[in-house]
Design a protein around this motif. Structure first.
Motif, PDB file in Angstrom:
ATOM      1  N   THR A   1       0.823  -1.211   0.000  1.00 45.41           N
ATOM      2  CA  THR A   1       0.000   0.000   0.000  1.00 45.41           C
ATOM      3  C   THR A   1       0.855   1.258   0.000  1.00 45.41           C
ATOM      4  O   THR A   1       0.588   2.203  -0.751  1.00 45.41           O
ATOM      5  CB  THR A   1      -0.956  -0.003   1.213  1.00 45.41           C
ATOM      6  N   ALA A   2       1.894   1.268   0.817  1.00 42.72           N
ATOM      7  CA  ALA A   2       2.795   2.424   0.853  1.00 42.72           C
ATOM      8  C   ALA A   2       3.481   2.614  -0.497  1.00 42.72           C
ATOM      9  O   ALA A   2       3.591   3.739  -0.996  1.00 42.72           O
ATOM     10  CB  ALA A   2       3.831   2.249   1.964  1.00 42.72           C
ATOM     11  N   ALA A   3       3.917   1.517  -1.101  1.00 41.75           N
ATOM     12  CA  ALA A   3       4.577   1.605  -2.408  1.00 41.75           C
ATOM     13  C   ALA A   3       3.616   2.125  -3.471  1.00 41.75           C
ATOM     14  O   ALA A   3       3.953   3.035  -4.239  1.00 41.75           O
ATOM     15  CB  ALA A   3       5.140   0.240  -2.806  1.00 41.75           C
ATOM     16  N   LEU A   4       2.407   1.558  -3.512  1.00 39.42           N
ATOM     17  CA  LEU A   4       1.421   1.998  -4.502  1.00 39.42           C
ATOM     18  C   LEU A   4       1.023   3.452  -4.287  1.00 39.42           C
ATOM     19  O   LEU A   4       0.870   4.206  -5.246  1.00 39.42           O
ATOM     20  CB  LEU A   4       0.193   1.094  -4.467  1.00 39.42           C
ATOM     21  N   SER A   5       0.860   3.847  -3.025  1.00 36.82           N
ATOM     22  CA  SER A   5       0.516   5.242  -2.725  1.00 36.82           C
ATOM     23  C   SER A   5       1.604   6.167  -3.232  1.00 36.82           C
ATOM     24  O   SER A   5       1.322   7.186  -3.883  1.00 36.82           O
ATOM     25  CB  SER A   5       0.329   5.439  -1.217  1.00 36.82           C
ATOM     26  N   GLY A   6       2.847   5.833  -2.939  1.00 31.77           N
ATOM     27  CA  GLY A   6       3.968   6.662  -3.388  1.00 31.77           C
ATOM     28  C   GLY A   6       4.059   6.742  -4.901  1.00 31.77           C
ATOM     29  O   GLY A   6       4.325   7.809  -5.471  1.00 31.77           O
TER      30      GLY A   6
END
Length: 192
Positions: free
Chosen positions: A143-148
């Motif tokens: 989720t953090a990777a996709l958000s970034g």
């Protein structure tokens, strides 16, 4: 200023979604929203209860078509579709909660709950289905990777990433995420 309640409510939601995406929650005032919508800003309190509730209503409306079904994070087309779906949310300001918390703790909790439903839970189902450990941690990393990635593409912070075709980004992200979905390799001594 318009007196059509349903139309005014929709215009406020549209304007709020646009402004929150452009300026973030803290950078947007009720006066700005009312002005853009052509509606008296006092109607925000009447229709929604206040700025925070309008923000959440705009996020919920934009996020409503999302599914909590497992996502095949190793499939380039599925990842491209997910990136497109998340990037298409007018209120990408929801993603900022993953990288910079809102000052209002209740608002932050509500936004994180939406992120959990839209991204973390589907990723967690995928990780669990693969039989891997640390499903929640892996899902939150995804989720953090996709958000970034979505925020960087939206802001054009990285020129090549911002200009790259969605399918190419999806393919590369799927390759990257495959590492989170593979059981750890063991050495000859049984250690990882």
């Amino acid at each position: 200023m318009s007196r059509d309640a349903a139309g005014s409510r929709e215009r406020l939601l549209d304007a709020a979604g646009e402004l929150f995406a452009e300026r973030g929650y803290e950078g947007t005032t009720v006066r700005d929203i009312g002005h853009r919508a052509g509606v008296d800003p006092a109607m925000i309190a009447r229709y929604f209860g206040g700025k925070a509730q309008l923000y959440l209503a705009a996020l919920r409306r934009d996020a409503s078509p999302a599914s909590s079904a497992p996502i095949d994070l190793g499939d380039a087309d599925a990842v491209t579709g997910l990136l497109d779906r998340v990037g298409a949310l007018r209120s990408t300001s929801m993603l900022y909660a993953a990288v910079r918390p809102h000052e209002d703790a209740d608002l932050q909790a509500a936004v994180v709950a939406m992120l959990e439903r839209l991204l973390v839970q589907p990723a967690e189902k995928t990780v669990r289905a693969a039989g891997l450990d640390q499903a929640t941690l892996r899902a939150e990393i995804v989720t953090a990777a996709l958000s970034g990635i979505v925020l960087s593409r939206t802001s054009k912070a990285f020129g090549t990433l911002g200009r790259a075709p969605a399918a190419e980004v999806g393919r590369l992200v799927a390759d990257l995420l495959n590492g989170l979905l593979q059981p750890p390799a063991t050495g000859g001594d049984g250690r990882t």
